[in-house]
Design a protein around this motif. Structure first.
Motif, short mmCIF file in Angstrom:
data_model
loop_
_atom_site.label_atom_id
_atom_site.label_comp_id
_atom_site.label_asym_id
_atom_site.label_seq_id
_atom_site.Cartn_x
_atom_site.Cartn_y
_atom_site.Cartn_z
N UNK A 70 0.81 -1.21 0.00
CA UNK A 70 0.00 0.00 0.00
C UNK A 70 0.84 1.26 0.00
N UNK A 71 1.83 1.32 0.88
CA UNK A 71 2.64 2.53 0.99
C UNK A 71 3.50 2.76 -0.25
N UNK A 72 4.20 1.71 -0.70
CA UNK A 72 5.12 1.88 -1.82
C UNK A 72 4.41 2.26 -3.11
N UNK A 73 3.33 1.54 -3.45
CA UNK A 73 2.60 1.89 -4.66
C UNK A 73 1.84 3.20 -4.49
N UNK A 77 1.91 7.66 -6.62
CA UNK A 77 0.82 8.50 -7.11
C UNK A 77 0.71 9.84 -6.38
N UNK A 78 1.28 9.94 -5.19
CA UNK A 78 1.19 11.18 -4.42
C UNK A 78 2.57 11.63 -3.98
N UNK A 79 2.66 12.85 -3.49
CA UNK A 79 3.95 13.37 -3.05
C UNK A 79 4.36 12.74 -1.72
N UNK A 80 5.63 12.89 -1.39
CA UNK A 80 6.13 12.35 -0.13
C UNK A 80 5.43 12.99 1.06
N UNK A 81 5.12 14.28 0.95
CA UNK A 81 4.47 14.99 2.05
C UNK A 81 3.05 14.48 2.27
N UNK A 82 2.28 14.32 1.18
CA UNK A 82 0.91 13.80 1.30
C UNK A 82 0.95 12.40 1.90
N UNK A 83 1.89 11.57 1.42
CA UNK A 83 2.02 10.21 1.94
C UNK A 83 2.28 10.20 3.43
N UNK A 141 -4.48 3.38 -1.78
CA UNK A 141 -3.37 2.49 -1.47
C UNK A 141 -2.73 2.85 -0.13
N UNK A 142 -2.62 4.15 0.14
CA UNK A 142 -2.09 4.56 1.44
C UNK A 142 -3.07 4.20 2.55
N UNK A 144 -4.85 1.50 2.53
CA UNK A 144 -4.56 0.09 2.77
C UNK A 144 -3.38 -0.05 3.73
N UNK A 145 -2.36 0.80 3.54
CA UNK A 145 -1.19 0.77 4.42
C UNK A 145 -1.58 1.10 5.86
N UNK A 146 -2.42 2.10 6.02
CA UNK A 146 -2.85 2.51 7.36
C UNK A 146 -3.60 1.39 8.07
N UNK A 147 -4.58 0.80 7.39
CA UNK A 147 -5.37 -0.26 8.02
C UNK A 147 -4.56 -1.52 8.24
N UNK A 148 -3.57 -1.77 7.38
CA UNK A 148 -2.67 -2.91 7.59
C UNK A 148 -1.85 -2.69 8.86
N UNK A 149 -1.42 -1.46 9.06
CA UNK A 149 -0.63 -1.14 10.26
C UNK A 149 -1.47 -1.31 11.53
#
Length: 293
Positions: A70-73, A77-83, A141-142, A144-149
């Motif tokens: 989730x995080x890598x993909x 699509x978004x900037x490092x700051x938004x991520x 996708x981000x 997904x990363x949050x809920x996975x964490x």
């Protein structure tokens, strides 16, 4: 927190040459080698109880496998700051998850902080006409990363009392590397073989492995042991701030007044959600909250 903030920058730099799965797979391999060496020298390898094997598999499935997918993909699509702003909401969702599963009680200010952090994210990503100003696929996708964490932290709560933090992270990364191996071979192997690898292009991956996957975790675990979980977790609120600053100077990303305002609201909400609001039931489960792998 500086190392974890820089990880967003290093990923962006590595992504100029390598694909996301390649970055994650190599990063995990390097981190496993480093942490295994540490555990071997210190003689701190532990035997996993039979009843905990499924929990370790779930742990690795949540993070690093699903989390890094989730995080890598998402970061493509978004900037490092938004991520970093989206990822920084992990403690909020972990708080909600702990309340739902463990009935941990929260104070009114904690609930207010959760709501405020969501408003901050909306301010950050909405444009002047009320539409989403950032790529929805990246945000999903981000998410997904949050809920996975969150799933990772809730699973971790059943293991942290029996195993050392470094051993847990090393084992989960080893299983994660095994899970990523077929994905790497199917999606990225041919591309990686055809890529001209240089020292300069490989340095960001090395930085991710050494400083983010190993160094940051060890420093954070040490801090938790000395100043406590709640006080240590407050520092995670600085990740989007540091990332925005580093992105401005290193990547040349620009920040609008709206972006800065949204970021401030998110950080304030995160801080409020963590203020003395936990009944210590899952205790050390939050040692590894956030970008731990």
């Amino acid at each position: 927190m500086i190392f974890w903030s820089l990880s967003f920058i290093w990923f962006k730099e590595a992504n100029e040459t390598y694909r996301p799965v390649t970055i994650v797979f190599i990063r995990l391999i390097i981190s496993v080698i480093l942490l295994s060496t540490y555990l071997f020298i210190k003689k701190k390898f532990m035997k996993i109880r039979k009843e905990d094997r499924k929990l370790f598999l779930m742990l690795s499935l949540f993070e690093p496998f699903l989390y890094f997918l989730g995080e890598s993909f998402g970061l493509t699509y978004v900037s490092a700051t938004v991520g970093s702003v989206i990822i920084s909401t992990i403690p909020v969702f972990a708080t909600i998850g702990a309340w739902l599963l463990f009935r941990e009680k929260l104070r009114i200010i904690n609930y207010a902080g959760i709501i405020l952090s969501f408003l901050g994210v909306l301010v950050f990503i909405l444009n002047s006409s009320g539409g989403i100003s950032f790529n929805m696929k990246g945000l999903a996708l981000l998410g997904l990363a949050v809920f996975s964490a969150v799933g990772y932290n809730l699973t971790l709560s059943r293991l942290v009392d029996h195993y050392s933090p470094v051993f847990i992270v090393n084992f989960q990364n080893a299983l994660g590397a095994i899970l990523f191996l077929p994905v790497f071979l199917i999606t990225d192997y041919r591309s990686f073989i055809g890529t001209h690898v240089t020292v300069a292009s490989f340095i960001p991956i090395l930085e991710l492995a050494v400083f983010a996957s190993c160094g940051a975790f060890i420093l954070f675990a040490f801090s938790v042991r000395n100043i406590g979980i709640t006080r240590a977790n407050v520092f995670t609120n600085f990740i989007p701030v540091f990332t925005a600053i580093f992105s401005f100077f290193i990547l040349g990303e620009k920040l609008s007044v709206q972006n800065v305002t949204g970021m401030i609201i998110v950080v304030a909400g995160l801080y409020m959600s963590q203020i003395n609001g936990r009944v210590k039931k899952t205790g050390d489960a939050l040692i590894l909250t956030g970008k731990t792998a």
